[in-house]
Design a protein around this motif. Structure first.
Motif, PDB file in Angstrom:
ATOM      1  N   SER A   1       1.651  -3.233  11.379  1.00 22.90           N
ATOM      2  CA  SER A   1       0.889  -2.800  10.208  1.00 22.90           C
ATOM      3  C   SER A   1       0.535  -4.039   9.410  1.00 22.90           C
ATOM      4  CB  SER A   1       1.693  -1.810   9.352  1.00 22.90           C
ATOM      5  OG  SER A   1       2.837  -2.425   8.798  1.00 22.90           O
TER       6      SER A   1
ATOM      7  N   SER B   1      -9.334  -3.302  -0.970  1.00 21.68           N
ATOM      8  CA  SER B   1      -8.091  -3.259  -0.208  1.00 21.68           C
ATOM      9  C   SER B   1      -8.381  -2.775   1.200  1.00 21.68           C
ATOM     10  CB  SER B   1      -7.063  -2.336  -0.880  1.00 21.68           C
ATOM     11  OG  SER B   1      -7.507  -0.996  -0.876  1.00 21.68           O
TER      12      SER B   1
ATOM     13  N   ASP C   1      -4.800  -6.614  -0.457  1.00 18.52           N
ATOM     14  CA  ASP C   1      -5.295  -5.977  -1.673  1.00 18.52           C
ATOM     15  C   ASP C   1      -5.671  -7.057  -2.682  1.00 18.52           C
ATOM     16  OD1 ASP C   1      -5.259  -3.231  -3.355  1.00 18.52           O
ATOM     17  OD2 ASP C   1      -4.596  -4.886  -4.606  1.00 18.52           O
TER      18      ASP C   1
ATOM     19  N   GLY D   1      -5.882   3.446   9.648  1.00 18.96           N
ATOM     20  CA  GLY D   1      -5.717   2.696   8.419  1.00 18.96           C
ATOM     21  C   GLY D   1      -6.535   3.271   7.282  1.00 18.96           C
ATOM     22  N   THR D   2      -6.661   2.493   6.219  1.00 22.54           N
ATOM     23  CA  THR D   2      -7.412   2.893   5.029  1.00 22.54           C
ATOM     24  C   THR D   2      -8.171   1.688   4.482  1.00 22.54           C
ATOM     25  OG1 THR D   2      -5.571   2.400   3.534  1.00 22.54           O
ATOM     26  CG2 THR D   2      -5.689   4.635   4.416  1.00 22.54           C
TER      27      THR D   2
ATOM     28  N   GLU E   1      -2.861  -0.118  10.933  1.00 23.59           N
ATOM     29  CA  GLU E   1      -1.580   0.022  11.619  1.00 23.59           C
ATOM     30  C   GLU E   1      -1.813   0.698  12.958  1.00 23.59           C
ATOM     31  OE1 GLU E   1       1.135   2.881  10.018  1.00 23.59           O
ATOM     32  OE2 GLU E   1      -0.452   4.033   9.057  1.00 23.59           O
TER      33      GLU E   1
ATOM     34  N   MET F   1      -6.022  -1.643   4.893  1.00 20.70           N
ATOM     35  CA  MET F   1      -4.754  -1.473   5.589  1.00 20.70           C
ATOM     36  C   MET F   1      -5.020  -0.980   7.003  1.00 20.70           C
ATOM     37  SD  MET F   1      -2.357   0.878   6.829  1.00 20.70           S
ATOM     38  CE  MET F   1      -2.558   2.433   5.958  1.00 20.70           C
TER      39      MET F   1
ATOM     40  N   GLY G   1      -0.461  -8.867  -0.044  1.00 23.49           N
ATOM     41  CA  GLY G   1      -0.697  -8.504   1.348  1.00 23.49           C
ATOM     42  C   GLY G   1       0.584  -8.574   2.151  1.00 23.49           C
TER      43      GLY G   1
ATOM     44  N   ASP H   1       0.291   3.968   1.237  1.00 22.22           N
ATOM     45  CA  ASP H   1       0.255   4.612   2.546  1.00 22.22           C
ATOM     46  C   ASP H   1       1.385   4.140   3.450  1.00 22.22           C
ATOM     47  OD1 ASP H   1      -2.025   6.260   2.239  1.00 22.22           O
ATOM     48  OD2 ASP H   1      -3.301   4.499   2.391  1.00 22.22           O
ATOM     49  N   LEU H   2       1.920   2.959   3.182  1.00 24.91           N
ATOM     50  CA  LEU H   2       2.941   2.382   4.047  1.00 24.91           C
ATOM     51  C   LEU H   2       4.347   2.480   3.470  1.00 24.91           C
ATOM     52  CD1 LEU H   2       1.041  -0.848   5.139  1.00 24.91           C
ATOM     53  CD2 LEU H   2       1.461   1.174   6.523  1.00 24.91           C
TER      54      LEU H   2
ATOM     55  N   SER I   1       0.836  -1.197   0.000  1.00 21.63           N
ATOM     56  CA  SER I   1       0.000   0.000   0.000  1.00 21.63           C
ATOM     57  C   SER I   1       0.872   1.250   0.000  1.00 21.63           C
ATOM     58  CB  SER I   1      -0.910   0.008   1.229  1.00 21.63           C
ATOM     59  OG  SER I   1      -1.544   1.252   1.377  1.00 21.63           O
TER      60      SER I   1
ATOM     61  N   SER J   1      -1.819  -5.264   5.630  1.00 26.59           N
ATOM     62  CA  SER J   1      -2.602  -4.830   4.479  1.00 26.59           C
ATOM     63  C   SER J   1      -3.000  -6.033   3.637  1.00 26.59           C
ATOM     64  CB  SER J   1      -1.804  -3.836   3.618  1.00 26.59           C
ATOM     65  OG  SER J   1      -0.693  -4.472   3.008  1.00 26.59           O
TER      66      SER J   1
END
Length: 829
Positions: A352, A338, A356, A328-329, A342, A340, A382, A290-291, A288, A354
């Motif tokens: 964390s 998806s 997807d 998260g998202t 953390e 995520m 993932g 974001d990470l 992701s 994730s």
């Protein structure tokens, strides 16, 4: 007695004026809390009403006061010198701590303990209020504003007038009871003591109110966000590479960069080699966004930290999980889902995770099953990450990351409802990586010791059988050390020991090399082999020198290759970076060196290839300049690569390989970008010329990676507080294919195979391609949650290959899905 009473009356009238001056001095700093604490001093004035035995000392003090007034020692009082006259009032310094009552937390307690009733017999207790008069006069910086009239009223015994300005402060009221020295009236000073009681309550309430205000600021975190992180996520990225065509070459992903095919590049996750970093036919990373801490992507001329590539490299690295709270998202649409998350587990532990799932194939199956020959895919990826902080310099990190990509065709060439295609690869690849790191980080030494295990596999399905598959099990031990000698000197060192076993399974099919249009079939049956071992150690050393804007980074990458054979091969690749920075805005750089790539497992296996085959090698050089200024970024560079010892197939024997190939690639890359709070936009253009020779006396031909023009642009913009819009476009030159002169049929299997034109490899270029994406999103901001409702449209006219029917009597172009539209919802919590 009358004189004494008269003098006492004068003192009582002067005292409130001085007290009001003190209050004026402190009032600007904080609210009424200070002023309400000092009025308690009138309680001390009750003492003269209780006992009059200390008149003698009173007279002495009054005489001293009169003398000071007659001499006009105003300046002395302003300078604090009256301490000499205040010697008997030195206890007044005990009243000064009352001033620290400015701190609301202490004042409530002090006034209750200060009652001078503890020493009622000592006149000093009575005169202590007189002493503050003189420290009050130091407040005569107020006199600069006109305190002089305050002194005159004291002489004319008209202090009431100065008291009036003190009325708004409300502490002047206690003075009125002091005017008639009657014992009955002193009871009124008890009333000012009552304000002291409210002082206690505000002191408690106000901090509570401010504490609430301090909790409120996190709420504004739900402000309008900055430009979206995912500008152009639909089909393009900032990287100047192109996902051009199918992964038609051995162990390829379809990613072309810097004049190199996908299997000539290297892919890493935090320094550990993996089969791929981005999903096939997309530019969506396995992790992701974001990470991701950083995506190190170089189309060539990279540093000595990474190797095993004659082209470019991509290395994904993750940031540490957040430790303030769980967050998260999520994203759900017709094209996949998806999630995520953390956050902290304890004070020393965080995590964390994730997942997807991409389902492009679902939409493609529904919309384009009977229209054109379409390539589509689905993917799953993932990870789980756990971080344990031992102390400020020691930590342990555990990672598990995995991904699976599969690709297949929907075609108008069908027989009995089944795509009737020939020689077209339909790969499925997957890997799982488990990795543990021990980090030791100080301001001087950074050390990371890692151990990892990777399981990966490739499966190529071909129409009418002839599948090819391989499984690899690999373990790795690594030590990476960085020593910061000083601000100008740094030393980096790394040692990697990699070993594993692999297995292959095939009948008469071999994976194609660069320049070969499809799967290669042999006339005789091939022998599969299980559990073939190998050892691949590597070492790098790098030194960085930085002085006054100049930077030099020499280094070397060394590696070895052992495949259970008597012979072993190795490589030593020196590399150098030189750069000069101008005012921390412009950097001019030159970088280059030697690069090498180990032969793939099946090629160096005796039963399927040649154990004596050696490394493929190249030399890179790049010259460029970069700019960063007030949100503007730019990078312009030119590069040249020379390739030699490339692995080619022996025309006389399909499963025999030799290091006879060579070639070169050259080009230029231009990247421009701009970013502020609302807008994030960029544009890139790459020109590439890539040429190959299969053996020394052969003519030059175009490489599979010869895509002369690659233009990309994307932007994302926030408008009307809650709306985001992003768009992107990619325009590239068409793919290259090889024509054939005829076919032959394999009698034992009834399969037709083409006879390609060896003197015109990659002689046909398909039409240029255009890809685009448009996304409109409406944001809803809640206290701890941001929700985006969006519509997304993707489209392309990309013809990525040519496909044939079973007996090669007809053919057509193979496309990406022409148009895909979806609606979805995403959130950030």
């Amino acid at each position: 007695m009358k004189n004494l009473l008269f003098m006492l009356l004068i003192i009582l009238m002067i005292l409130p004026a001085s007290l009001s001056a003190q209050k004026k001095k402190f009032t600007p700093e904080k609210s009424d809390d200070k002023e309400k604490v000092t009025p308690e001093e009138p309680e001390k004035k009750e003492e003269p009403a209780e006992k009059k035995e200390d008149k003698d000392k009173d007279e002495k003090d009054k005489k001293k006061d009169d003398k000071s007034l007659e001499k006009g020692d105003k300046k002395e009082t302003e300078n604090g010198k009256p301490v000499e006259t205040v010697k008997p009032a030195e206890p007044a310094k005990q009243t000064e701590p009352v001033n620290p009552a400015v701190q609301p937390v202490q004042t409530p307690a002090e006034p209750e303990l200060v009652p001078v009733k503890i020493e009622p017999s000592k006149p000093a207790g009575k005169k202590k209020p007189a002493a503050p008069v003189k420290p009050a006069e130091p407040a005569k910086p107020v006199e600069k504003k006109g305190p002089a009239p305050v002194v005159k009223p004291a002489e004319t015994v008209k202090p009431a007038e100065p008291v009036k300005p003190a009325e708004p402060v409300k502490p002047a009221e206690p003075v009125k009871p002091a005017e008639p020295a009657k014992p009955a009236e002193p009871a009124k000073p008890a009333e000012p003591a009552k304000p002291a009681e409210p002082v206690k309550t505000p002191v408690i309430k106000k901090p509570a109110q401010t504490a609430v205000k301090k909790i409120e600021p996190p709420v504004p975190a739900v402000k309008k966000p900055s430009a979206p992180k995912y500008a152009g996520e639909s089909s393009t990225s900032r990287l100047p590479f192109a996902f051009a065509g199918m992964p038609s070459t051995a162990y390829g992903t379809g990613l072309m960069m810097g004049g190199n095919t996908s299997n000539e590049n290297g892919y890493y996750f935090e320094g550990v080699k993996i089969p791929f970093t981005h999903h096939m036919m997309t530019e969506k990373p396995l992790i992701s966004r974001d990470l991701l801490k950083d995506t190190y992507a170089m189309t060539g001329a990279f540093g000595p930290e990474l190797g095993d590539s004659i082209g470019g490299v991509i290395n994904l690295s993750m940031r540490k999980p957040r430790t303030d709270r769980i967050g998260g998202t999520f994203d759900i649409s017709m094209l996949g889902a998806s999630l995520m998350a953390e956050g902290p587990i304890s004070k020393t532990d965080s995590f964390s995770a994730s997942f997807d799932y991409g389902a492009d194939d679902l939409f493609t199956r529904l919309a384009y099953d009977n229209v054109n020959s379409v390539a589509t895919q689905n993917n799953i990826s993932g990870h789980v990450r756990y971080l344990h902080k031992i102390d400020d310099i020691n930590s342990i990190t555990l990672n598990i990351i995995g991904a699976r990509d599969s690709q297949f065709f929907l075609s108008s060439y069908k027989k009995n409802g089944v795509p009737n295609l020939n020689e077209s690869l339909s790969p499925e690849t997957m890997f799982i990586l488990a990795k543990g790191d021990y980090d030791y980080n100080t301001c001087i030494i950074d050390s990371r010791f890692s151990g990892s295990f990777t399981l990966s596999s490739w499966d190529y399905a071909v129409y009418k059988g002839g599948n090819f598959s391989t499984i690899d099990n690999r373990g790795t031990l690594e030590e990476h050390l960085s020593w910061k000698i000083n601000d100008s000197n740094r030393f980096d060192f790394g040692l990697v020991f990699m070993a594993g076993i692999f297995s292959t399974d095939t009948v008469n099919s071999l994976l194609p090399l660069e320049g070969e249009p499809g799967l290669v079939r042999t006339d005789s049956r091939l022998q599969s082999k299980d559990n073939i071992g190998y050892i691949q150690p590597s070492l790098y050393i790098k030194y960085r020198l930085a002085v006054k804007g100049f930077e030099a980074v020499p280094g070397i990458y060394m590696s070895g290759d052992f495949h259970n054979k008597e012979e072993w091969s190795g490589s030593a690749d020196p590399r150098l970076l030189l750069s000069y920075s101008i005012k921390d805005m412009v950097k001019i750089y030159a970088v280059g060196g030697m690069y090498s790539r180990r032969p793939q497992y099946d090629i160096s296996l005796h039963q399927l290839g040649n154990e004596s085959v050696n490394y493929e090698r190249s030399v890179h050089g790049r010259l460029g300049a970069a700019l960063e200024y007030k949100g503007i970024s730019a990078d312009v560079s030119g590069f040249y690569k020379y390739f030699y010892d490339l692995i080619r197939r022996n025309p006389e024997k399909a499963n025999d390989y030799e290091n006879t190939g060579s070639g070169w690639a050259a080009g230029a890359e231009v990247k421009l970008g701009y970013k502020n709070r609302e807008l994030d936009g960029w544009v890139s253009y790459t020109f590439v010329k890539s040429v190959r020779k299969d053996y020394e006396d052969a003519d030059e031909r175009l490489s599979d990676a010869d895509i002369p023009h690659i233009f990309k642009a994307a932007f994302a913009y926030n408008f009307l507080k809650n709306w985001n819009i992003s768009a992107d476009v990619a325009v590239t030159s068409g793919m290259l294919v090889t024509d054939y002169s005829g076919t032959k049929m394999l009698a034992d299997s009834g399969i037709y195979i083409p006879i390609y034109l060896q003197d015109d490899i990659n002689g046909i270029r398909l039409s240029g391609t255009v890809g685009y994406g448009l996304k409109l999103e409406y944001m809803i901001f809640l206290k701890e949650l941001k929700i985006g409702i969006y519509g997304d449209v993707r489209g392309t006219s990309t013809a990525i290959d040519r496909v044939y029917n079973a007996d090669y009597t007809d053919y057509g172009n193979l496309y990406y899905a022409p148009v895909i539209g979806t609606a979805g919802i995403r959130g950030d919590f």
